[in-house]
Design a protein around this motif. Structure first.
Motif, PDB file in Angstrom:
ATOM      1  N   MET A  43       0.840  -1.200   0.000  1.00 12.17           N
ATOM      2  CA  MET A  43       0.000   0.000   0.000  1.00 12.17           C
ATOM      3  C   MET A  43       0.874   1.249   0.000  1.00 12.17           C
ATOM      4  O   MET A  43       1.953   1.257   0.589  1.00 12.17           O
ATOM      5  CB  MET A  43      -0.901  -0.025   1.243  1.00 12.17           C
ATOM      6  CG  MET A  43      -2.036   0.976   1.199  1.00 12.17           C
ATOM      7  SD  MET A  43      -3.101   0.827   2.650  1.00 12.17           S
ATOM      8  CE  MET A  43      -4.337  -0.299   2.071  1.00 12.17           C
ATOM      9  N   LEU A  84       6.038   3.150  -0.352  1.00 10.89           N
ATOM     10  CA  LEU A  84       5.171   1.972  -0.226  1.00 10.89           C
ATOM     11  C   LEU A  84       5.642   1.131   0.934  1.00 10.89           C
ATOM     12  O   LEU A  84       6.839   1.092   1.222  1.00 10.89           O
ATOM     13  CB  LEU A  84       5.305   1.056  -1.448  1.00 10.89           C
ATOM     14  CG  LEU A  84       5.146   1.580  -2.843  1.00 10.89           C
ATOM     15  CD1 LEU A  84       5.525   0.479  -3.818  1.00 10.89           C
ATOM     16  CD2 LEU A  84       3.721   1.983  -3.048  1.00 10.89           C
ATOM     17  N   THR A  85       4.703   0.407   1.540  1.00  6.00           N
ATOM     18  CA  THR A  85       5.094  -0.669   2.445  1.00  6.00           C
ATOM     19  C   THR A  85       4.426  -1.938   1.948  1.00  6.00           C
ATOM     20  O   THR A  85       3.212  -1.964   1.743  1.00  6.00           O
ATOM     21  CB  THR A  85       4.675  -0.362   3.894  1.00  6.00           C
ATOM     22  OG1 THR A  85       5.246   0.892   4.268  1.00  6.00           O
ATOM     23  CG2 THR A  85       5.186  -1.442   4.849  1.00  6.00           C
ATOM     24  N   LYS A  87       3.533  -6.128   2.092  1.00  9.48           N
ATOM     25  CA  LYS A  87       2.928  -6.978   3.121  1.00  9.48           C
ATOM     26  C   LYS A  87       3.960  -7.601   4.062  1.00  9.48           C
ATOM     27  O   LYS A  87       3.667  -7.916   5.211  1.00  9.48           O
ATOM     28  CB  LYS A  87       2.172  -8.089   2.392  1.00  9.48           C
ATOM     29  CG  LYS A  87       1.027  -8.676   3.139  1.00  9.48           C
ATOM     30  CD  LYS A  87       0.288  -9.615   2.193  1.00  9.48           C
ATOM     31  CE  LYS A  87      -0.595 -10.550   2.961  1.00  9.48           C
ATOM     32  NZ  LYS A  87      -1.248 -11.517   2.065  1.00  9.48           N
ATOM     33  N   ASN A  89       6.593  -6.081   5.152  1.00  6.41           N
ATOM     34  CA  ASN A  89       7.268  -4.930   5.772  1.00  6.41           C
ATOM     35  C   ASN A  89       8.402  -4.356   4.932  1.00  6.41           C
ATOM     36  O   ASN A  89       9.120  -3.463   5.401  1.00  6.41           O
ATOM     37  CB  ASN A  89       7.800  -5.240   7.176  1.00  6.41           C
ATOM     38  CG  ASN A  89       6.690  -5.479   8.167  1.00  6.41           C
ATOM     39  OD1 ASN A  89       5.524  -5.275   7.862  1.00  6.41           O
ATOM     40  ND2 ASN A  89       7.046  -5.934   9.365  1.00  6.41           N
ATOM     41  N   GLN A  91       9.984  -1.803   2.671  1.00  7.17           N
ATOM     42  CA  GLN A  91       9.631  -0.413   2.383  1.00  7.17           C
ATOM     43  C   GLN A  91      10.339   0.030   1.110  1.00  7.17           C
ATOM     44  O   GLN A  91      11.570   0.008   1.040  1.00  7.17           O
ATOM     45  CB  GLN A  91      10.049   0.483   3.549  1.00  7.17           C
ATOM     46  CG  GLN A  91       9.240   0.234   4.816  1.00  7.17           C
ATOM     47  CD  GLN A  91       9.916   0.835   6.025  1.00  7.17           C
ATOM     48  OE1 GLN A  91      10.660   0.161   6.724  1.00  7.17           O
ATOM     49  NE2 GLN A  91       9.684   2.118   6.262  1.00  7.17           N
ATOM     50  N   PHE A 107       4.136 -13.470  -0.592  1.00  2.88           N
ATOM     51  CA  PHE A 107       4.577 -13.589   0.798  1.00  2.88           C
ATOM     52  C   PHE A 107       3.602 -14.484   1.545  1.00  2.88           C
ATOM     53  O   PHE A 107       2.406 -14.227   1.575  1.00  2.88           O
ATOM     54  CB  PHE A 107       4.631 -12.194   1.450  1.00  2.88           C
ATOM     55  CG  PHE A 107       4.959 -12.214   2.915  1.00  2.88           C
ATOM     56  CD1 PHE A 107       6.130 -12.810   3.381  1.00  2.88           C
ATOM     57  CD2 PHE A 107       4.100 -11.637   3.846  1.00  2.88           C
ATOM     58  CE1 PHE A 107       6.430 -12.820   4.739  1.00  2.88           C
ATOM     59  CE2 PHE A 107       4.391 -11.638   5.197  1.00  2.88           C
ATOM     60  CZ  PHE A 107       5.561 -12.239   5.638  1.00  2.88           C
ATOM     61  N   THR A 109       2.333 -15.617   4.987  1.00  2.27           N
ATOM     62  CA  THR A 109       2.414 -15.042   6.339  1.00  2.27           C
ATOM     63  C   THR A 109       2.745 -16.086   7.402  1.00  2.27           C
ATOM     64  O   THR A 109       3.181 -15.731   8.490  1.00  2.27           O
ATOM     65  CB  THR A 109       1.092 -14.325   6.709  1.00  2.27           C
ATOM     66  OG1 THR A 109       0.014 -15.234   6.496  1.00  2.27           O
ATOM     67  CG2 THR A 109       0.881 -13.089   5.872  1.00  2.27           C
ATOM     68  N   ILE A 128      14.180  -0.793   2.051  1.00  5.95           N
ATOM     69  CA  ILE A 128      14.428  -1.362   3.375  1.00  5.95           C
ATOM     70  C   ILE A 128      13.798  -2.744   3.303  1.00  5.95           C
ATOM     71  O   ILE A 128      12.580  -2.872   3.179  1.00  5.95           O
ATOM     72  CB  ILE A 128      13.807  -0.510   4.497  1.00  5.95           C
ATOM     73  CG1 ILE A 128      14.382   0.919   4.433  1.00  5.95           C
ATOM     74  CG2 ILE A 128      14.080  -1.143   5.866  1.00  5.95           C
ATOM     75  CD1 ILE A 128      13.764   1.885   5.431  1.00  5.95           C
ATOM     76  N   LYS A 131      10.563  -9.205   5.477  1.00  5.98           N
ATOM     77  CA  LYS A 131      10.640 -10.573   5.982  1.00  5.98           C
ATOM     78  C   LYS A 131      10.985 -11.599   4.915  1.00  5.98           C
ATOM     79  O   LYS A 131      11.566 -12.639   5.228  1.00  5.98           O
ATOM     80  CB  LYS A 131       9.320 -10.927   6.668  1.00  5.98           C
ATOM     81  CG  LYS A 131       9.111 -10.140   7.958  1.00  5.98           C
ATOM     82  CD  LYS A 131       7.860 -10.562   8.682  1.00  5.98           C
ATOM     83  CE  LYS A 131       7.554  -9.714   9.899  1.00  5.98           C
ATOM     84  NZ  LYS A 131       8.581  -9.752  10.944  1.00  5.98           N
TER      85      LYS A 131
END
Lengths: 163, 255
Positions: A43, A84-85, A87, A89, A91, A107, A109, A128, A131
């Motif tokens: 998002m 943006l980030t 799902k 994390n 960035q 991804f 979870t 950045i 996971k």
């Protein structure tokens, strides 16, 4: 039989092509709808200036809260930036006069298995890692026109060159 | 009798039309203005009267036709650049940069690489100030770093949160109010007692408990995602089968 033949001809004349192309077009549309139905990748959290998400044939203005999907292209204008980030994390921030393709993102979870592949075509991208890179560094790759980056974690900036 | 002139006359006329000049005694073909007729190479065209002596000015020197410049070598005007940054705690990861068959490892803070098309990768060393100077607009646009809050459960329960959970959730809601387009990832964890499958299921139930709790507190459900990590991510690493309250937790990450 004659009527059927006539109808085929009529459909062909509408499409301006042969039945085989009609089929191929149908498949292409199916693929397109699959791409849109795919899980969201992330998002938009920050926006400065003006930017566009290119998704298939759509051109959507970027807003904070806009959902980004795999295969989206993000294009920024002068003095603009989009943060943006994803799902997992990750960035991603695209600076001014930038163009970035989010080629692949997935991804899980539960297991943290997944994949991230992005191409910086113009401008600068701050990354950045998240996971996915932590669980499986080989599944994360960034490209420019000249170089490929394998990510072993954390933070860096990629600036695309110009010919 | 034939009314047309003999055919040799036609060929003579054709030749005259082609040259449209005069063979001068000066030794070169000239046009009506007396200028030497030159070939495409710039050379005066000699007539049969030509001798070594210069008769028409300029004809002894073949005008230099400037050779067309070689096509410019396509070079990247601006090389691609990569620079590795430390995280806020000072920790530095690593990036492997590849171009064709060459490969460079960056693993120091502010280590960089420049890559021009068709050239070798060149290492560079940046500083915090040089990165700030070049990329300040980019760095200022980075989305807020995801923040994680941890709530715990009473022993053996997937529904009863510990007493301090309310305070944690209040802190979280303060953060949420400032967050642009907030999304929550609610991830349950177990300790290492039990099977992997059972723990996956238990951790998911814990996450769902918390997520219901958040929804009751007015957080939009479409922004909450739940997952169970089972015993894959022990906060305190233990042997298998060890009951440890610190590992029985739910992590809520705001991103």
């Amino acid at each position: 039989m004659k009527i059927h033949f006539f109808k085929m001809k009529y459909i062909q004349s509408l499409l301006g092509t042969k039945p085989i192309y009609f089929l191929l077009t149908s498949f292409a549309l199916m693929n397109f709808s699959c791409a849109v139905a795919a899980d969201a990748a992330g998002m938009v959290k920050t926006l400065k200036g003006a930017a566009t998400i290119e998704r298939g044939v759509s051109r959507l203005p970027v807003t904070v809260g806009a959902v980004v999907y795999p295969k989206d292209r993000i294009v920024t204008g002068p003095q603009s930036a989009v943060g943006l980030t994803l799902k997992d994390n990750t960035q991603l921030t695209l600076g001014a006069n930038g163009e970035m393709d989010l080629n692949k993102f997935s991804f899980n979870t539960t297991s943290h298995a997944g994949e991230l592949n992005s191409t910086v075509k113009r401008g600068s991208l701050s990354v950045i890692s998240g996971k996915v890179a932590k669980a499986n560094p080989n599944a994360v790759q960034f490209n420019t026109g000249t170089v490929t980056l394998g990510v072993r974690g954390t933070e860096f900036i990629i600036e695309a060159g110009e010919d | 009798m034939n009314r047309f002139p003999p055919s040799f006359l036609y060929s003579w006329l054709a030749a005259a039309a082609i040259f449209s000049g005069h063979a001068h005694a000066d030794g070169y073909w000239t046009d009506a203005q007396g200028q030497a007729i030159r070939s495409t190479d710039g050379e005066c065209i000699k007539s049969s009267f030509w001798t070594e002596l210069p008769r028409v000015p300029g004809c002894q020197v073949i005008p230099v036709v400037a050779p067309s410049p070689p096509p410019p070598v396509v070079k990247t005007a601006k090389p691609a650049r990569i620079v590795l940054l430390p995280d806020p705690t000072g920790k530095v990861g690593a990036v492997v940069v590849r171009e064709g068959k060459s490969e460079l490892l960056l693993n120091q803070a502010y280590a960089g690489v420049q890559a021009a098309l068709g050239s070798e990768l060149v290492r560079s060393m940046e500083t915090e100030a040089s990165v700030r100077a070049r990329y300040s607009d980019l760095l200022d646009a980075i989305s807020p770093r995801p923040v994680t809050f941890v709530v715990r459960f009473e022993t053996g329960s997937a529904t009863r949160l510990t007493a301090d959970a309310n305070r944690v959730l209040e802190d979280m809601q303060k953060v949420l109010r400032q967050w642009p387009a907030p999304q929550l990832m609610v991830v349950g964890h177990t300790d290492s007692v039990g099977t992997v499958q059972d723990n996956d299921a238990l951790s998911l139930r814990r996450a769902q408990t918390v997520s219901r709790f958040l929804a009751e507190r007015g957080i939009a459900v479409q922004n909450i995602e739940t997952a169970g990590r089972g015993e894959r991510e022990l906060l305190v690493v233990t042997k298998d089968g060890v009951a440890d309250a610190r590992n029985r937790r739910v992590e809520i990450t705001v991103r």
